[in-house]
Scaffold this motif. Structure first.
Motif, PDB file in Angstrom:
ATOM      1  N   UNK A   1       0.828  -1.203   0.000  1.00 63.36           N
ATOM      2  CA  UNK A   1       0.000   0.000   0.000  1.00 63.36           C
ATOM      3  C   UNK A   1       0.868   1.261   0.000  1.00 63.36           C
ATOM      4  N   UNK A   2       1.906   1.253   0.824  1.00 66.01           N
ATOM      5  CA  UNK A   2       2.776   2.413   0.913  1.00 66.01           C
ATOM      6  C   UNK A   2       3.488   2.701  -0.403  1.00 66.01           C
ATOM      7  N   UNK A   3       3.938   1.647  -1.079  1.00 62.29           N
ATOM      8  CA  UNK A   3       4.613   1.822  -2.369  1.00 62.29           C
ATOM      9  C   UNK A   3       3.668   2.378  -3.419  1.00 62.29           C
ATOM     10  N   UNK A   4       2.443   1.850  -3.453  1.00 63.90           N
ATOM     11  CA  UNK A   4       1.473   2.346  -4.424  1.00 63.90           C
ATOM     12  C   UNK A   4       1.082   3.787  -4.122  1.00 63.90           C
ATOM     13  N   UNK A   5       0.962   4.128  -2.847  1.00 62.03           N
ATOM     14  CA  UNK A   5       0.625   5.502  -2.469  1.00 62.03           C
ATOM     15  C   UNK A   5       1.715   6.475  -2.917  1.00 62.03           C
ATOM     16  N   UNK A   6       2.973   6.128  -2.703  1.00 60.49           N
ATOM     17  CA  UNK A   6       4.057   7.016  -3.115  1.00 60.49           C
ATOM     18  C   UNK A   6       4.049   7.223  -4.625  1.00 60.49           C
TER      19      UNK A   6
END
Length: 222
Positions: free
Chosen positions: A31-36
């Motif tokens: 999730x964090x990677x996609x958000x960035x």
């Protein structure tokens, strides 16, 4: 509410033939990677914009596109209803994510047969604040009928999945949370769907996102 705290943990569920909800498909790191990536895509040029309808209204969610630019009701190579810049490219890793999503939701046999083996090449990324909504609609501007892949980040929402004939009942309301996957293809590819409500304040604190992001992956067939 975290999965660990729930009395009945959520499980994979077929909402309609070819329409499958997979909870917690993306872990916290994913999730964090996609958000960035979404934050980078949202920056100008060809960044996050307000979508205006032919009737003069505006959508309450804001949008950025990859691969091809969607506007009501077609696709272009440039942001024809915005700053006119070339649309941002669709990355290979996002196409891989789309294929993985179809395989995990619909099964390896479905993912291996045409048109499911076609390459995902378009993304529509919608940002919803607490008051944003999405009316019932169906995604019909692509030439391919490969499954639609929807990924949720941030605040939970009520996702309304309807029928293929009209915007009216019957429909099923599904709560989509951060990290959830929803795939719909086959006979459900042209079903009406929408977001009648965002559940403000439900985003995982560790994600650092206020509001909801929905990343929809499509095969254009162009």
């Amino acid at each position: 509410m975290s999965t660990d705290a729930e009395l009945f943990p959520r499980s994979r569920r077929e909402i309609a033939p070819g329409a499958v909800h997979v909870p917690d498909w993306l872990d916290t790191g994913g999730q964090g990677q996609l958000l960035e990536a979404c934050r980078a895509w949202a920056r100008p040029p060809a960044g996050l914009r307000t979508v205006r309808t032919p009737g003069g209204g505006t959508m309450t969610s804001r949008q950025v596109c990859l691969g091809r630019h969607w506007y009501p009701y077609g696709y272009a190579r440039t942001v024809v209803d915005g700053d006119g810049s070339p649309v941002k490219p669709f990355p290979t890793w996002l196409a891989d994510l789309g294929r993985d999503a179809v395989r995990d939701a619909l099964g390896p046999e479905a993912a291996a047969t045409a048109p499911y083996d076609m390459a995902y090449d378009i993304a529509l990324i919608n940002f919803y604040d607490a008051d944003a909504r999405m009316g019932m609609h169906r995604d019909s501007d692509e030439k391919s009928d490969a499954p639609l892949v929807s990924l949720s980040l941030g605040d939970s929402c009520v996702f309304r999945f309807g029928n293929t004939e009209s915007r009216a009942r019957p429909y099923t309301d599904v709560e989509l949370r951060s990290g959830d996957l929803f795939v719909f293809g086959g006979v459900s590819r042209s079903a009406f769907h929408g977001v009648p409500r965002v559940l403000a304040g439900t985003s995982p604190p560790e994600l650092g996102l206020t509001g909801r992001l929905n990343v929809t992956l499509r095969v254009s067939g162009f």
